[in-house]
Design a protein around this motif. Structure first.
Motif, PDB file in Angstrom:
ATOM      1  N   LEU A  97       0.844  -1.194   0.000  1.00 47.50           N
ATOM      2  CA  LEU A  97       0.000   0.000   0.000  1.00 47.50           C
ATOM      3  C   LEU A  97       0.874   1.237   0.000  1.00 47.50           C
ATOM      4  N   THR A  98       0.425   2.260  -0.712  1.00 44.72           N
ATOM      5  CA  THR A  98       1.107   3.544  -0.668  1.00 44.72           C
ATOM      6  C   THR A  98       0.838   4.189   0.693  1.00 44.72           C
ATOM      7  N   GLU A  99       1.522   5.260   0.977  1.00 40.87           N
ATOM      8  CA  GLU A  99       1.332   5.957   2.249  1.00 40.87           C
ATOM      9  C   GLU A  99      -0.114   6.418   2.428  1.00 40.87           C
ATOM     10  N   MET A 100      -0.714   6.961   1.382  1.00 43.36           N
ATOM     11  CA  MET A 100      -2.089   7.446   1.476  1.00 43.36           C
ATOM     12  C   MET A 100      -3.060   6.278   1.665  1.00 43.36           C
ATOM     13  N   GLU A 101      -2.842   5.179   0.943  1.00 43.20           N
ATOM     14  CA  GLU A 101      -3.691   3.997   1.110  1.00 43.20           C
ATOM     15  C   GLU A 101      -3.574   3.457   2.530  1.00 43.20           C
ATOM     16  N   LEU A 102      -2.367   3.430   3.055  1.00 43.10           N
ATOM     17  CA  LEU A 102      -2.149   2.937   4.411  1.00 43.10           C
ATOM     18  C   LEU A 102      -2.802   3.858   5.444  1.00 43.10           C
ATOM     19  N   ASN A 103      -2.766   5.164   5.217  1.00 41.58           N
ATOM     20  CA  ASN A 103      -3.441   6.112   6.118  1.00 41.58           C
ATOM     21  C   ASN A 103      -4.938   5.840   6.166  1.00 41.58           C
ATOM     22  N   VAL A 104      -5.542   5.613   4.997  1.00 45.49           N
ATOM     23  CA  VAL A 104      -6.975   5.318   4.930  1.00 45.49           C
ATOM     24  C   VAL A 104      -7.261   3.975   5.601  1.00 45.49           C
ATOM     25  N   TYR A 105      -6.462   2.965   5.295  1.00 49.35           N
ATOM     26  CA  TYR A 105      -6.623   1.638   5.887  1.00 49.35           C
ATOM     27  C   TYR A 105      -6.561   1.723   7.419  1.00 49.35           C
ATOM     28  N   ASN A 106      -5.548   2.418   7.934  1.00 50.66           N
ATOM     29  CA  ASN A 106      -5.391   2.547   9.390  1.00 50.66           C
ATOM     30  C   ASN A 106      -6.515   3.359  10.022  1.00 50.66           C
ATOM     31  N   SER A 107      -7.005   4.361   9.311  1.00 49.22           N
ATOM     32  CA  SER A 107      -8.129   5.145   9.819  1.00 49.22           C
ATOM     33  C   SER A 107      -9.355   4.267   9.996  1.00 49.22           C
ATOM     34  N   ILE A 108      -9.614   3.410   9.020  1.00 49.41           N
ATOM     35  CA  ILE A 108     -10.769   2.507   9.117  1.00 49.41           C
ATOM     36  C   ILE A 108     -10.566   1.548  10.293  1.00 49.41           C
ATOM     37  N   ASP A 112     -16.107   2.218   7.602  1.00 45.96           N
ATOM     38  CA  ASP A 112     -16.316   3.647   7.814  1.00 45.96           C
ATOM     39  C   ASP A 112     -16.735   4.276   6.498  1.00 45.96           C
ATOM     40  N   CYS A 113     -17.310   5.468   6.554  1.00 46.85           N
ATOM     41  CA  CYS A 113     -17.728   6.161   5.336  1.00 46.85           C
ATOM     42  C   CYS A 113     -16.625   7.119   4.875  1.00 46.85           C
ATOM     43  N   ALA A 114     -16.669   7.468   3.610  1.00 47.38           N
ATOM     44  CA  ALA A 114     -15.629   8.309   3.006  1.00 47.38           C
ATOM     45  C   ALA A 114     -15.492   9.647   3.730  1.00 47.38           C
ATOM     46  N   GLU A 115     -16.602  10.252   4.112  1.00 49.46           N
ATOM     47  CA  GLU A 115     -16.554  11.558   4.762  1.00 49.46           C
ATOM     48  C   GLU A 115     -15.859  11.470   6.121  1.00 49.46           C
ATOM     49  N   SER A 116     -16.135  10.429   6.872  1.00 50.28           N
ATOM     50  CA  SER A 116     -15.506  10.239   8.170  1.00 50.28           C
ATOM     51  C   SER A 116     -14.009   9.949   8.019  1.00 50.28           C
ATOM     52  N   SER A 133     -12.156  10.968   5.600  1.00 53.96           N
ATOM     53  CA  SER A 133     -11.567  12.248   5.224  1.00 53.96           C
ATOM     54  C   SER A 133     -11.335  13.119   6.451  1.00 53.96           C
ATOM     55  N   ASP A 134     -12.309  13.172   7.355  1.00 46.79           N
ATOM     56  CA  ASP A 134     -12.162  13.954   8.588  1.00 46.79           C
ATOM     57  C   ASP A 134     -11.013  13.421   9.448  1.00 46.79           C
ATOM     58  N   ASN A 135     -10.909  12.101   9.549  1.00 45.81           N
ATOM     59  CA  ASN A 135      -9.891  11.488  10.411  1.00 45.81           C
ATOM     60  C   ASN A 135      -8.484  11.590   9.840  1.00 45.81           C
ATOM     61  N   THR A 136      -8.349  11.563   8.527  1.00 43.84           N
ATOM     62  CA  THR A 136      -7.024  11.577   7.896  1.00 43.84           C
ATOM     63  C   THR A 136      -6.621  12.950   7.383  1.00 43.84           C
ATOM     64  N   ASN A 180     -12.407  14.189  -2.227  1.00 42.28           N
ATOM     65  CA  ASN A 180     -12.230  13.805  -3.630  1.00 42.28           C
ATOM     66  C   ASN A 180     -11.027  12.882  -3.810  1.00 42.28           C
ATOM     67  N   LYS A 181      -9.990  13.012  -2.984  1.00 47.47           N
ATOM     68  CA  LYS A 181      -8.833  12.104  -3.048  1.00 47.47           C
ATOM     69  C   LYS A 181      -9.122  10.791  -2.335  1.00 47.47           C
ATOM     70  N   ILE A 182      -9.908  10.850  -1.256  1.00 48.01           N
ATOM     71  CA  ILE A 182     -10.270   9.641  -0.517  1.00 48.01           C
ATOM     72  C   ILE A 182     -10.962   8.658  -1.447  1.00 48.01           C
ATOM     73  N   ARG A 183     -11.844   9.139  -2.297  1.00 46.66           N
ATOM     74  CA  ARG A 183     -12.585   8.244  -3.189  1.00 46.66           C
ATOM     75  C   ARG A 183     -11.642   7.485  -4.119  1.00 46.66           C
ATOM     76  N   GLY A 184     -10.593   8.137  -4.598  1.00 44.32           N
ATOM     77  CA  GLY A 184      -9.608   7.466  -5.438  1.00 44.32           C
ATOM     78  C   GLY A 184      -8.812   6.430  -4.663  1.00 44.32           C
ATOM     79  N   VAL A 185      -8.472   6.748  -3.420  1.00 40.18           N
ATOM     80  CA  VAL A 185      -7.734   5.810  -2.571  1.00 40.18           C
ATOM     81  C   VAL A 185      -8.614   4.595  -2.268  1.00 40.18           C
ATOM     82  N   ILE A 186      -9.881   4.839  -1.981  1.00 34.46           N
ATOM     83  CA  ILE A 186     -10.817   3.742  -1.729  1.00 34.46           C
ATOM     84  C   ILE A 186     -10.910   2.846  -2.959  1.00 34.46           C
ATOM     85  N   SER A 187     -11.010   3.453  -4.124  1.00 31.00           N
ATOM     86  CA  SER A 187     -11.060   2.688  -5.365  1.00 31.00           C
ATOM     87  C   SER A 187      -9.826   1.799  -5.512  1.00 31.00           C
TER      88      SER A 187
END
Length: 89
Positions: A18-29, A41-45, A47-50, A55-62
């Protein structure tokens, strides 16, 4: 492996980088989205946590979905779509 990547296991139990951003999202969840039987977790939450823009979170989730680390589904009627990690809890 470079400094900005880490590995987790996908739905098949295989390690995935995972890239750094993907890992940040993964760890946030994992940190903020603990439910009885999964981490979600939802994308908006996320985004708030990370502090990553939605708009970037959606790409990372994808990307996490393509790597088979997570999937997107509606867990509860009316709650909207949630990002759910593939994992044994």
């Amino acid at each position: 492996m470079s400094n900005n990547q880490d590995q987790v296991k996908n739905v098949y139990g295989k390690p995935v980088s995972l890239t750094e951003m993907e890992l940040n999202v993964y760890n946030s969840i994992k940190d903020w989205g603990e439910l009885d039987d999964c981490h979600a977790d939802c994308a908006e939450s996320i985004s708030d946590n990370t502090e990553i823009p939605t708009n970037k979170i959606r790409g990372v989730i994808s990307s996490l979905v393509q790597k088979k680390v997570a999937y997107v589904d509606e867990l509860f009627a009316g709650c909207g779509e949630m990002v759910i990690l593939f994992e044994n809890k």
